[in-house]
Write a protein that holds these residues in place. Structure first.
Motif, PDB file in Angstrom:
ATOM      1  N   ARG A  20       0.868  -1.335  -0.016  1.00 37.76           N
ATOM      2  CA  ARG A  20      -0.137  -0.093  -0.152  1.00 37.76           C
ATOM      3  C   ARG A  20       0.834   1.185   0.053  1.00 37.76           C
ATOM      4  NH1 ARG A  20      -4.971   2.087   2.670  1.00 37.76           N
ATOM      5  NH2 ARG A  20      -4.819   4.005   1.811  1.00 37.76           N
ATOM      6  N   LEU A  21       2.004   1.287   0.728  1.00 36.15           N
ATOM      7  CA  LEU A  21       2.765   2.447   0.846  1.00 36.15           C
ATOM      8  C   LEU A  21       4.186   2.014   0.137  1.00 36.15           C
ATOM      9  CD1 LEU A  21       2.288   3.118   4.685  1.00 36.15           C
ATOM     10  CD2 LEU A  21       1.228   4.275   2.438  1.00 36.15           C
ATOM     11  N   LEU A  22       4.402   3.009  -0.638  1.00 35.31           N
ATOM     12  CA  LEU A  22       5.707   2.819  -1.661  1.00 35.31           C
ATOM     13  C   LEU A  22       6.668   3.764  -1.685  1.00 35.31           C
ATOM     14  CD1 LEU A  22       3.427   2.360  -5.040  1.00 35.31           C
ATOM     15  CD2 LEU A  22       4.320   0.503  -3.720  1.00 35.31           C
ATOM     16  N   THR A  23       8.025   3.156  -1.447  1.00 33.00           N
ATOM     17  CA  THR A  23       9.108   4.090  -1.535  1.00 33.00           C
ATOM     18  C   THR A  23       9.080   4.993  -2.917  1.00 33.00           C
ATOM     19  OG1 THR A  23      10.787   2.652  -2.966  1.00 33.00           O
ATOM     20  CG2 THR A  23      10.746   2.203  -0.532  1.00 33.00           C
ATOM     21  N   ARG A  24      10.031   5.751  -2.995  1.00 31.01           N
ATOM     22  CA  ARG A  24       9.722   6.854  -4.160  1.00 31.01           C
ATOM     23  C   ARG A  24      10.130   6.258  -5.553  1.00 31.01           C
ATOM     24  NH1 ARG A  24      13.887  11.671  -3.327  1.00 31.01           N
ATOM     25  NH2 ARG A  24      12.578  12.005  -1.630  1.00 31.01           N
ATOM     26  N   THR A  25      10.956   5.009  -5.429  1.00 33.26           N
ATOM     27  CA  THR A  25      11.473   4.283  -6.506  1.00 33.26           C
ATOM     28  C   THR A  25      10.258   3.341  -6.978  1.00 33.26           C
ATOM     29  OG1 THR A  25      13.792   4.378  -5.815  1.00 33.26           O
ATOM     30  CG2 THR A  25      13.271   2.645  -7.251  1.00 33.26           C
ATOM     31  N   GLN A  26       9.762   2.610  -6.074  1.00 36.02           N
ATOM     32  CA  GLN A  26       8.504   1.850  -6.332  1.00 36.02           C
ATOM     33  C   GLN A  26       7.519   2.679  -6.833  1.00 36.02           C
ATOM     34  OE1 GLN A  26       8.403   0.166  -2.410  1.00 36.02           O
ATOM     35  NE2 GLN A  26       8.655  -1.801  -2.954  1.00 36.02           N
ATOM     36  N   ALA A  27       7.304   3.829  -6.345  1.00 35.19           N
ATOM     37  CA  ALA A  27       6.035   4.532  -6.769  1.00 35.19           C
ATOM     38  C   ALA A  27       6.237   5.115  -8.396  1.00 35.19           C
ATOM     39  CB  ALA A  27       5.823   5.896  -5.719  1.00 35.19           C
ATOM     40  N   ALA A  28       7.547   5.490  -8.447  1.00 33.98           N
ATOM     41  CA  ALA A  28       7.628   5.751  -9.966  1.00 33.98           C
ATOM     42  C   ALA A  28       7.675   4.761 -10.930  1.00 33.98           C
ATOM     43  CB  ALA A  28       9.210   6.246 -10.032  1.00 33.98           C
ATOM     44  N   THR A  29       8.169   3.504 -10.464  1.00 38.38           N
ATOM     45  CA  THR A  29       7.758   2.176 -11.236  1.00 38.38           C
ATOM     46  C   THR A  29       6.489   1.907 -11.297  1.00 38.38           C
ATOM     47  OG1 THR A  29       9.980   1.528 -10.549  1.00 38.38           O
ATOM     48  CG2 THR A  29       8.506   0.060 -11.363  1.00 38.38           C
ATOM     49  N   THR A  47       3.839  10.475   2.788  1.00 38.40           N
ATOM     50  CA  THR A  47       3.562  10.418   4.136  1.00 38.40           C
ATOM     51  C   THR A  47       4.998  10.082   4.731  1.00 38.40           C
ATOM     52  OG1 THR A  47       3.163   8.201   4.262  1.00 38.40           O
ATOM     53  CG2 THR A  47       1.345   9.660   3.721  1.00 38.40           C
ATOM     54  N   THR A  48       5.288  10.580   5.848  1.00 41.40           N
ATOM     55  CA  THR A  48       6.622   9.976   6.378  1.00 41.40           C
ATOM     56  C   THR A  48       6.414   9.614   8.144  1.00 41.40           C
ATOM     57  OG1 THR A  48       6.938  12.455   7.252  1.00 41.40           O
ATOM     58  CG2 THR A  48       8.013  11.867   5.263  1.00 41.40           C
ATOM     59  N   ALA A  49       7.509   8.915   8.445  1.00 42.35           N
ATOM     60  CA  ALA A  49       7.280   8.670  10.025  1.00 42.35           C
ATOM     61  C   ALA A  49       8.123   9.500  10.495  1.00 42.35           C
ATOM     62  CB  ALA A  49       7.494   7.196  10.001  1.00 42.35           C
ATOM     63  N   ASP A  50       7.900  10.113  11.616  1.00 38.85           N
ATOM     64  CA  ASP A  50       8.990  10.878  12.627  1.00 38.85           C
ATOM     65  C   ASP A  50       9.812  11.977  11.625  1.00 38.85           C
ATOM     66  OD1 ASP A  50       8.040   9.332  14.745  1.00 38.85           O
ATOM     67  OD2 ASP A  50       9.587   7.870  14.424  1.00 38.85           O
ATOM     68  N   ARG A  51       8.952  12.317  10.457  1.00 35.98           N
ATOM     69  CA  ARG A  51       9.628  13.306   9.671  1.00 35.98           C
ATOM     70  C   ARG A  51      10.948  12.908   9.356  1.00 35.98           C
ATOM     71  NH1 ARG A  51       6.191  17.449  10.368  1.00 35.98           N
ATOM     72  NH2 ARG A  51       5.344  17.931  12.295  1.00 35.98           N
ATOM     73  N   ASP A  52      10.983  11.743   8.932  1.00 28.97           N
ATOM     74  CA  ASP A  52      12.372  11.159   8.627  1.00 28.97           C
ATOM     75  C   ASP A  52      12.208  11.066   7.076  1.00 28.97           C
ATOM     76  OD1 ASP A  52      14.641   9.842   8.232  1.00 28.97           O
ATOM     77  OD2 ASP A  52      14.318   8.305   9.557  1.00 28.97           O
ATOM     78  N   ALA A  53      13.024  11.487   6.200  1.00 30.64           N
ATOM     79  CA  ALA A  53      12.952  11.460   4.641  1.00 30.64           C
ATOM     80  C   ALA A  53      13.288  10.017   4.513  1.00 30.64           C
ATOM     81  CB  ALA A  53      13.890  12.373   4.054  1.00 30.64           C
ATOM     82  N   GLN A  54      13.950   9.227   5.084  1.00 28.05           N
ATOM     83  CA  GLN A  54      14.161   7.644   4.963  1.00 28.05           C
ATOM     84  C   GLN A  54      13.109   6.702   4.802  1.00 28.05           C
ATOM     85  OE1 GLN A  54      17.561   6.048   4.708  1.00 28.05           O
ATOM     86  NE2 GLN A  54      18.719   7.732   4.536  1.00 28.05           N
ATOM     87  N   CYS A  55      12.026   7.435   5.653  1.00 28.02           N
ATOM     88  CA  CYS A  55      10.731   6.626   5.971  1.00 28.02           C
ATOM     89  C   CYS A  55       9.494   7.277   4.938  1.00 28.02           C
ATOM     90  CB  CYS A  55      10.373   6.479   7.384  1.00 28.02           C
ATOM     91  SG  CYS A  55      11.485   5.862   8.183  1.00 28.02           S
ATOM     92  N   GLU A  56       9.813   8.095   4.109  1.00 26.62           N
ATOM     93  CA  GLU A  56       8.863   8.618   3.150  1.00 26.62           C
ATOM     94  C   GLU A  56       8.165   7.669   2.527  1.00 26.62           C
ATOM     95  OE1 GLU A  56      10.136  11.896   0.696  1.00 26.62           O
ATOM     96  OE2 GLU A  56      10.872  10.498  -0.758  1.00 26.62           O
ATOM     97  N   ARG A  57       6.646   7.514   2.295  1.00 26.90           N
ATOM     98  CA  ARG A  57       6.209   6.623   1.411  1.00 26.90           C
ATOM     99  C   ARG A  57       4.970   7.236   0.672  1.00 26.90           C
ATOM    100  NH1 ARG A  57      10.274   4.367   2.531  1.00 26.90           N
ATOM    101  NH2 ARG A  57      10.616   2.490   3.576  1.00 26.90           N
TER     102      ARG A  57
END
Length: 91
Positions: A20-29, A47-57
């Motif tokens: 349901r929630l995709l990384t930016r690479t998955q979302a682009a694909t 959306t992000t978890a704890d404002r951490d760009a590594q966790c954006e989905r």
């Protein structure tokens, strides 16, 4: 075992599972775009978890809604023409 889509395999085959929630690479694909074209054209905010760009989905349902809105307003060539425009491959 759940088969997650991978960019290296060119995306999922029919019947594969997209989270349901995709990384930016998955979302682009998922949208059929390169990552750079996706980031330039997609209005869906991650959306992000704890404002951490590594966790954006990116929410797959929001991506579907964006694609559907563009399909509804596309010309007689349909969404494939729109997709080519987003990827910079149409005149």
């Amino acid at each position: 075992m759940i088969a997650f889509p991978t960019v290296s395999s060119g995306g999922p085959e029919f019947g594969s599972f997209w989270p349901r929630l995709l990384t930016r690479t998955q979302a682009a694909t998922y949208c059929g775009l390169t990552t750079s074209a996706f980031l330039k054209t997609c209005p869906v905010l991650p959306t992000t978890a704890d404002r951490d760009a590594q966790c954006e989905r990116f929410d797959r349902y929001e991506l579907d809604a964006w694609i559907d809105r563009n399909c509804e307003t596309s010309d007689q060539n349909g969404w494939l023409n729109w997709l080519a425009l987003m990827a910079g491959k149409a005149s």
